[in-house]
Design an enzyme around this catalytic site. Structure first.
Site, PDB file in Angstrom:
ATOM      1  N   HIS A   1       0.837  -1.202   0.000  1.00  0.00           N
ATOM      2  CA  HIS A   1       0.000   0.000   0.000  1.00  0.00           C
ATOM      3  C   HIS A   1       0.872   1.252   0.000  1.00  0.00           C
ATOM      4  O   HIS A   1       1.844   1.327   0.740  1.00  0.00           O
ATOM      5  CB  HIS A   1      -0.878   0.060   1.253  1.00  0.00           C
TER       6      HIS A   1
ATOM      7  N   ASN B   1       7.508  -4.320   3.887  1.00  0.00           N
ATOM      8  CA  ASN B   1       6.099  -3.963   4.069  1.00  0.00           C
ATOM      9  C   ASN B   1       5.693  -4.028   5.539  1.00  0.00           C
ATOM     10  O   ASN B   1       5.038  -3.117   6.061  1.00  0.00           O
ATOM     11  CB  ASN B   1       5.226  -4.905   3.230  1.00  0.00           C
TER      12      ASN B   1
END
Length: 255
Positions: free
Chosen positions: A109, A140
């Site tokens: 994201h 991440n």
């Protein structure tokens, strides 16, 4: 004959002068859309509820994703959705869930789900694949996640911060994943701006392989991130303010 000024006249004159100086020093900054970088040739701008993204149809990834994070948006009751969606607003070929499947790369994201717990639509839009890049799973869940948590902490402390992040693509051939050849970035950048109190900003660049090192090792000036990415961040700031804060990296000011 010289005219003598009364003490009252002198006082009023000094007050007026001080007021003029104060107004000149108090530069008003229009914050609407302040997070949006300068235009990039060929980009597709997508405006979402919580963020804006500049999409690159050649890489099937965003050039950048930008948003204003307020204290009210740092938490909420909306649960994270398990699922990722193809973005039908961009032309084919485009990233699909199948491209990521068994690729060895996580759904990275750019505008994090953790910043979108305040609204169901915002949460769903955070899971569009135009808000993601193939990202190392350790990065991440490690360093990148830590910086996201820091941004929420600063938004609560200062009331709001402005964030831009995205992929860094080095010169040469890039690795791709899936049938649609989604480009795997060699690194990621993030720049953060705060205008509350004394304005300040910083940047960070981290390779797409590093997830365990301390984030303090990667802090940099916004000027340096601009040099690396070729982008122009916060172009709508007054020039003197932009030049000053983008040349500095004082992380003590964020403590």
């Amino acid at each position: 004959m010289k005219r003598k000024c009364s003490s009252r006249t002198v006082t009023l004159w000094l007050l007026a002068l001080c007021s003029m100086v104060s107004c000149a020093q108090r530069q008003e900054v229009k914050t609407e859309g302040i997070e949006i970088p300068a235009p990039i040739a060929g980009e597709i701008i997508l405006k979402r509820m919580a963020y804006t993204t500049s999409y690159n149809k050649e890489t099937r990834c965003p050039n950048w994703v930008a948003w204003k994070l307020t204290a009210d948006h740092t938490d909420g009751n909306v649960k994270r959705i398990n699922g990722y969606w193809e973005d039908e607003e961009v032309p084919k070929p485009r990233a699909t869930r199948a491209d990521y499947k068994k690729s060895g790369w996580s759904h990275g994201h750019m505008c994090p789900a953790g910043d979108n717990k305040w609204d169901e639509q915002a949460m769903r839009e955070s899971n569009l694949l135009t808000n993601m890049c193939p990202q190392d799973s350790k990065l991440n869940s490690g360093l990148w996640n830590s910086v996201e948590a820091d941004c929420r902490k600063w938004a609560r402390k200062y009331g709001e911060v402005y964030i831009v992040c995205g992929p860094v693509l080095m010169k040469g051939k890039h690795q791709t994943i899936g049938r649609n050849k989604v480009v795997v970035p060699e690194a990621f950048f993030k720049v953060v701006l705060c205008l509350k109190g004394k304005p300040k900003a910083f940047g960070i660049v981290v390779r797409n392989t590093e997830g365990t090192k301390k984030r303090d090792l990667y802090y940099n000036t916004v000027d340096e991130i601009e040099r690396i990415t070729g982008m122009d961040f916060f172009p709508n700031l007054p020039d003197d303010l932009e030049n000053k804060i983008e040349a500095q990296r004082n992380m003590r000011a964020w403590k």
